[in-house]
Motif scaffolding. Structure first.
Motif, PDB file in Angstrom:
ATOM      1  N   LYS A 127      -6.193   1.987  -7.217  1.00 29.49           N
ATOM      2  CA  LYS A 127      -6.386   3.385  -6.474  1.00 29.49           C
ATOM      3  C   LYS A 127      -7.519   3.234  -5.686  1.00 29.49           C
ATOM      4  N   VAL A 128      -6.990   3.482  -4.383  1.00 27.35           N
ATOM      5  CA  VAL A 128      -7.957   3.381  -3.230  1.00 27.35           C
ATOM      6  C   VAL A 128      -8.678   4.587  -2.972  1.00 27.35           C
ATOM      7  N   VAL A 129      -9.941   4.292  -2.799  1.00 30.98           N
ATOM      8  CA  VAL A 129     -10.835   5.645  -2.715  1.00 30.98           C
ATOM      9  C   VAL A 129     -11.967   5.155  -1.505  1.00 30.98           C
ATOM     10  N   PRO A 130     -11.817   5.922  -0.514  1.00 24.27           N
ATOM     11  CA  PRO A 130     -11.220   7.074  -0.244  1.00 24.27           C
ATOM     12  C   PRO A 130      -9.880   6.970   0.381  1.00 24.27           C
ATOM     13  N   PHE A 131      -8.886   7.746   0.216  1.00 31.26           N
ATOM     14  CA  PHE A 131      -7.557   7.528   0.506  1.00 31.26           C
ATOM     15  C   PHE A 131      -7.479   7.961   2.091  1.00 31.26           C
ATOM     16  N   ARG A 132      -6.483   7.855   2.713  1.00 35.55           N
ATOM     17  CA  ARG A 132      -6.065   7.993   3.992  1.00 35.55           C
ATOM     18  C   ARG A 132      -5.768   9.510   4.285  1.00 35.55           C
ATOM     19  N   ASP A 133      -6.322  10.000   5.144  1.00 32.88           N
ATOM     20  CA  ASP A 133      -6.233  11.364   5.364  1.00 32.88           C
ATOM     21  C   ASP A 133      -4.991  11.753   6.234  1.00 32.88           C
ATOM     22  N   LEU A 134      -4.099  12.095   5.887  1.00 36.91           N
ATOM     23  CA  LEU A 134      -2.501  12.096   6.569  1.00 36.91           C
ATOM     24  C   LEU A 134      -2.316  13.625   6.212  1.00 36.91           C
TER      25      LEU A 134
ATOM     26  N   SER B  91       0.778  16.907   7.493  1.00 38.73           N
ATOM     27  CA  SER B  91       1.805  17.557   8.533  1.00 38.73           C
ATOM     28  C   SER B  91       2.030  18.930   8.110  1.00 38.73           C
ATOM     29  N   PHE B  92       2.917  19.504   8.551  1.00 37.13           N
ATOM     30  CA  PHE B  92       3.247  21.178   8.442  1.00 37.13           C
ATOM     31  C   PHE B  92       3.019  21.509   7.001  1.00 37.13           C
ATOM     32  N   ASN B  93       3.885  20.648   6.279  1.00 32.07           N
ATOM     33  CA  ASN B  93       3.960  21.148   4.687  1.00 32.07           C
ATOM     34  C   ASN B  93       3.742  20.045   3.886  1.00 32.07           C
ATOM     35  N   SER B  94       2.752  19.216   4.170  1.00 33.29           N
ATOM     36  CA  SER B  94       2.506  18.141   3.201  1.00 33.29           C
ATOM     37  C   SER B  94       1.195  17.605   3.550  1.00 33.29           C
ATOM     38  N   PHE B  95       0.297  17.052   2.705  1.00 30.45           N
ATOM     39  CA  PHE B  95      -0.707  16.484   2.901  1.00 30.45           C
ATOM     40  C   PHE B  95      -0.892  15.238   1.949  1.00 30.45           C
ATOM     41  N   SER B  96      -1.808  13.973   2.029  1.00 30.87           N
ATOM     42  CA  SER B  96      -1.893  12.958   1.058  1.00 30.87           C
ATOM     43  C   SER B  96      -3.054  13.478   0.065  1.00 30.87           C
ATOM     44  N   VAL B  97      -2.680  12.922  -1.169  1.00 35.56           N
ATOM     45  CA  VAL B  97      -3.622  13.347  -2.210  1.00 35.56           C
ATOM     46  C   VAL B  97      -4.298  12.150  -2.948  1.00 35.56           C
ATOM     47  N   ALA B  98      -3.469  10.869  -2.576  1.00 36.17           N
ATOM     48  CA  ALA B  98      -3.959   9.479  -3.360  1.00 36.17           C
ATOM     49  C   ALA B  98      -3.336   8.491  -2.640  1.00 36.17           C
ATOM     50  N   GLU B  99      -3.986   7.398  -2.648  1.00 31.00           N
ATOM     51  CA  GLU B  99      -3.577   6.080  -2.280  1.00 31.00           C
ATOM     52  C   GLU B  99      -3.621   4.985  -3.279  1.00 31.00           C
ATOM     53  N   PHE B 100      -2.731   4.032  -3.434  1.00 30.56           N
ATOM     54  CA  PHE B 100      -2.643   3.097  -4.352  1.00 30.56           C
ATOM     55  C   PHE B 100      -2.022   1.671  -3.753  1.00 30.56           C
TER      56      PHE B 100
ATOM     57  N   ASN C 108       0.795  -1.158  -0.166  1.00 28.85           N
ATOM     58  CA  ASN C 108       0.074  -0.102   0.122  1.00 28.85           C
ATOM     59  C   ASN C 108       0.967   1.212  -0.188  1.00 28.85           C
ATOM     60  N   TYR C 109       0.586   2.152  -0.849  1.00 28.72           N
ATOM     61  CA  TYR C 109       1.591   3.404  -1.126  1.00 28.72           C
ATOM     62  C   TYR C 109       0.388   4.591  -0.945  1.00 28.72           C
ATOM     63  N   VAL C 110       1.132   5.703  -0.320  1.00 30.03           N
ATOM     64  CA  VAL C 110       0.161   6.878  -0.161  1.00 30.03           C
ATOM     65  C   VAL C 110       1.214   7.919  -0.929  1.00 30.03           C
ATOM     66  N   ALA C 111       0.410   8.726  -1.777  1.00 28.30           N
ATOM     67  CA  ALA C 111       0.999   9.760  -2.343  1.00 28.30           C
ATOM     68  C   ALA C 111       0.760  11.141  -1.557  1.00 28.30           C
ATOM     69  N   PHE C 112       1.989  11.727  -1.425  1.00 29.37           N
ATOM     70  CA  PHE C 112       1.792  13.032  -0.301  1.00 29.37           C
ATOM     71  C   PHE C 112       2.185  14.177  -1.568  1.00 29.37           C
ATOM     72  N   PHE C 113       1.514  15.197  -1.377  1.00 29.28           N
ATOM     73  CA  PHE C 113       2.006  16.604  -1.985  1.00 29.28           C
ATOM     74  C   PHE C 113       2.743  17.411  -1.089  1.00 29.28           C
ATOM     75  N   LYS C 114       4.217  17.827  -1.211  1.00 31.66           N
ATOM     76  CA  LYS C 114       4.892  18.475  -0.339  1.00 31.66           C
ATOM     77  C   LYS C 114       5.519  19.965  -1.053  1.00 31.66           C
ATOM     78  N   GLY C 115       5.400  20.886  -0.458  1.00 29.87           N
ATOM     79  CA  GLY C 115       5.693  22.133  -0.991  1.00 29.87           C
ATOM     80  C   GLY C 115       5.289  23.310  -0.503  1.00 29.87           C
ATOM     81  N   ASN C 116       5.297  24.509  -1.279  1.00 32.19           N
ATOM     82  CA  ASN C 116       4.755  25.839  -0.887  1.00 32.19           C
ATOM     83  C   ASN C 116       3.320  25.951  -0.953  1.00 32.19           C
ATOM     84  N   ILE C 117       2.585  25.539   0.127  1.00 30.36           N
ATOM     85  CA  ILE C 117       1.094  25.478   0.302  1.00 30.36           C
ATOM     86  C   ILE C 117       0.436  26.765   0.562  1.00 30.36           C
TER      87      ILE C 117
END
Length: 191
Positions: free
Chosen positions: A111-118, A120-129, A70-79
């Motif tokens: 693709k897992v729907v709904p994905f895990r709601d994870l 942190s300070f500068n990142s959040f999950s956007v998808a799970e596979f 199971n893999y979770v995709a996070f977006f990390k960056g300038n939010i």
């Protein structure tokens, strides 16, 4: 019970009124504690060496997944959106689309729907596979809205919740084993 056994079970005292809880333990028991401590630390090291896959947000990338799971995709960056991590008010989660497709014919992903709601300070999950076979995959990421588009990376990490609990569990085992190795009482002695 002999006098030496009775003295061994009592805490040793130093100065008047001072109690130190140190029990002499056998070499066999000390080596057992040392084995468990080293084994638990090796588990923590093995989990820590599992590095996530990091690619820029927006674009198509060929990634190599070595282990199924199971893999979770996070977006990390300038939010820019202060509620970007929020599933209800978070516009980033709607604006950023992340997909994984097999590059090889033997690979398979779901693709897992709904994905895990994870988050942190500068990142959040956007998808799970769920990745069923190791191999090469295509990682697609794009923005639906140019207004919300910002610089950042997509980090694909293997089951972050499970890794978190394994690290904590192994750390507790290592700590208790180390205390037992030093001679602190970590279990009740019979009698």
């Amino acid at each position: 019970m002999s006098n030496s056994q009775a003295l061994e079970k009592q805490p040793t005292t130093g100065a008047p009124g001072e109690r130190r809880y140190f029990y002499p333990i056998s070499l066999r028991r000390r080596l057992t504690y040392l084995f468990f401590c080293i084994s638990a630390l090796m588990v923590v090291l093995w989990i820590s060496l599992d590095r996530p896959i990091v690619r820029t947000a927006a674009g198509v990338h060929i990634i190599d997944i070595k282990q199924p799971g199971n893999y979770v995709a996070f977006f990390k960056g300038n939010i820019r959106d202060p509620f970007g991590w929020d599933t209800i008010r978070g516009r980033f989660r709607d604006a950023l689309v992340v997909e994984i497709e097999p590059y090889d014919s033997t690979a398979y992903v779901w693709k897992v729907v709904p994905f895990r709601d994870l988050s942190s300070f500068n990142s959040f999950s956007v998808a799970e596979f769920d990745v069923y076979h190791p191999g090469r995959y295509l990682l697609f990421s794009s923005w639906r809205s140019d207004v919300l588009k910002c610089d950042g990376t997509i980090t694909l990490e293997r089951n972050v919740v499970e890794k978190f609990f394994y690290r904590w569990g192994a750390g507790i085992v290592a700590g208790v084993s180390f205390l037992g190795f030093l001679g602190f009482p970590v279990s009740r002695r019979p009698g």
